[in-house]
Design an enzyme around this catalytic site. Structure first.
Site, PDB file in Angstrom:
ATOM      1  N   ASP A  26      37.494  46.353  50.626  1.00 19.33           N
ATOM      2  CA  ASP A  26      37.798  47.610  49.939  1.00 19.33           C
ATOM      3  C   ASP A  26      36.723  48.656  50.154  1.00 19.33           C
ATOM      4  OD1 ASP A  26      39.711  45.861  49.044  1.00 19.33           O
ATOM      5  OD2 ASP A  26      39.625  46.510  46.967  1.00 19.33           O
ATOM      6  N   ARG A  61      28.712  44.852  34.317  1.00 12.99           N
ATOM      7  CA  ARG A  61      29.099  46.205  34.700  1.00 12.99           C
ATOM      8  C   ARG A  61      28.155  47.291  34.179  1.00 12.99           C
ATOM      9  NH1 ARG A  61      30.765  43.555  38.348  1.00 12.99           N
ATOM     10  NH2 ARG A  61      32.983  43.248  38.767  1.00 12.99           N
ATOM     11  N   ASP A  93      37.515  47.118  35.170  1.00 10.28           N
ATOM     12  CA  ASP A  93      36.242  47.620  35.663  1.00 10.28           C
ATOM     13  C   ASP A  93      36.203  49.132  35.844  1.00 10.28           C
ATOM     14  OD1 ASP A  93      34.914  45.236  35.632  1.00 10.28           O
ATOM     15  OD2 ASP A  93      35.357  44.727  37.710  1.00 10.28           O
ATOM     16  N   SER A 116      40.660  36.124  44.376  1.00  7.84           N
ATOM     17  CA  SER A 116      39.751  37.232  44.107  1.00  7.84           C
ATOM     18  C   SER A 116      38.639  36.687  43.235  1.00  7.84           C
ATOM     19  CB  SER A 116      40.486  38.370  43.384  1.00  7.84           C
ATOM     20  OG  SER A 116      39.565  39.374  42.982  1.00  7.84           O
TER      21      SER A 116
END
Length: 403
Positions: free
Chosen positions: A16, A98, A127, A179
């Site tokens: 990505d 995060r 996220d 993932s």
């Protein structure tokens, strides 16, 4: 599209973000893209060659920030004092990482004179909220670019074709079973057979821990020293927060400790299924709760549990940089003042159990708790206590009888 002179991208080296770099340069003509990589303990393999990949994809430079110690010290340890567990099971591995990543990325963007940041989060996930909420709280003047919500690419094949046409090499393939997201605290696995809740996870869904069935037949004991809600030593050896975590990860993983398979409620409204492995963290959580059993009175423990429940949603929902976060952490820190002691835990076949615990602040008294004769508790006093405690029920019952 608006024009930006410099964009800082949260870069992982995966498919990505490798596609995002050239896409940003094409769609924001003349802009410079700086790749930012956060090392939160995901492992050397994930970071290998990441700078070269970023430059080859078109970044002007790649900045790798070592955030491992800060992550565990300033985010994991405070969260542990609250006892936060999202929806009763999830130890918040991805969620806790995060804010430390977003904070460091904002600092890089300001130092670089950037006017925008970008990320590779999808429009279906949590996220995007966590990153963008952090940017709004720390540097609202920075614009946020989320390509997955803008571009017309919708699949791995689209991204691979996009990179191939631009002669940008990638090690990614069209088939990706799972993932995964890893950091020092945990690793999460989604996708593949996990997309059906009727499928049992295969062993390929687990990467850190052995299955409990294959774990050693002999239990292993570990002793943790706790000071004011922080684990400071393992088996008598003083360690930093990061060292405690990595040490316990290795030992607990061998016993299959820390596996959970859950279906959680995402912030954006949908449910998702994931397999999470948090071996060391599971041991640490058990140790702190064991000391709490000794030192917290009933109302204080009940309040700490409320703080933990509220904090779990705060972290999960990306509200770390808020006044509420400061208030909840202040409350948890105050409660943890007496959470000091030593715990011996047994790791065996996927389970961790506190088998010994002691604290200089313990409220447990053998004299008070004994069923034998004692001089500190007059059992006849219980009658008056019970009459007062049940007074409301007694009055209601009398009223009902009069009707």
């Amino acid at each position: 599209m608006s024009q930006f002179k410099k964009i800082v991208l949260a870069y992982s080296g995966g498919l990505d973000t490798s596609a995002i770099i050239p896409w940003l340069k094409e769609n924001y003509e003349g802009c410079e893209v700086v790749a930012f990589v956060a090392d939160v303990g995901q492992g050397a393999e994930d970071l290998e060659g990441v700078e070269e990949k970023a430059i080859a994809s078109g970044a002007s430079k790649c900045i790798v920030a070592d955030l491992k110690d800060e992550f565990v010290r300033d985010y994991v340890y405070p969260t542990l004092t609250t006892g936060a567990i999202y929806e009763g099971t999830y130890l918040l591995g991805t969620s806790m990482a995060r804010p430390v990543i977003a904070k460091a990325m904002v600092e890089v963007a300001l130092a670089e004179g950037a006017d925008a940041i970008s990320h590779g989060c999808t429009g279906k996930g949590n996220d995007q909220v966590r990153f963008e909420g952090a940017v709004a709280a720390l540097a609202p003047q920075l614009a946020v670019i989320a390509p997955w919500r803008i571009w017309d690419m919708r699949s791995r094949e689209d991204l691979l074709d996009y990179l191939a046409k631009r002669n940008i090499k990638t090690t990614a393939s069209a088939t990706k079973i799972y993932s995964r997201d890893a950091n020092a605290w945990h690793i999460s696995t989604e996708g593949g057979e996990l997309e059906s809740t009727w499928n049992e996870p295969s062993e390929q869904a687990w990467t850190w821990t052995v299955s409990p069935e294959q774990a050693p037949d002999k239990a292993e004991l570990v002793s943790l020293t706790v000071e004011k809600g922080h684990i400071v030593a393992v088996d008598g050896k003083t360690m930093s927060p990061y060292e405690v975590l990595t040490h316990l990860n290795e030992r607990a993983a061998k016993h299959g400790v820390g596996r959970v398979d859950i279906v959680e409620n995402r912030l954006v409204g949908m449910k998702s299924r994931g397999c999470y492995e948090t071996p060391g963290g599971t041991v640490m959580m058990a140790a702190l709760r064991a000391i709490e059993e000794l030192v917290l009175d009933k109302p204080t423990r009940a309040w700490r549990e409320k703080v933990g429940a509220e904090f779990s949603h705060l972290v999960y929902d990306g509200r770390w940089f808020t006044q509420l976060c400061k208030g909840l952490l202040a409350s948890a820190t105050a409660i943890a003042e007496d959470v000091t002691g030593e715990v011996v835990l047994k790791m065996y076949k996927g389970q961790v159990t506190a088998i010994k615990k002691q604290s200089p602040n313990s409220l447990y008294s053998e004299e008070f708790a004994t069923f034998g004769e004692d001089e500190v508790y007059d059992q006849s006093h219980a009658e008056g206590f019970i009459r007062l405690y049940s007074l409301a029920s007694r009055i209601k019952a009398l009223k009902d009888q009069q009707k």
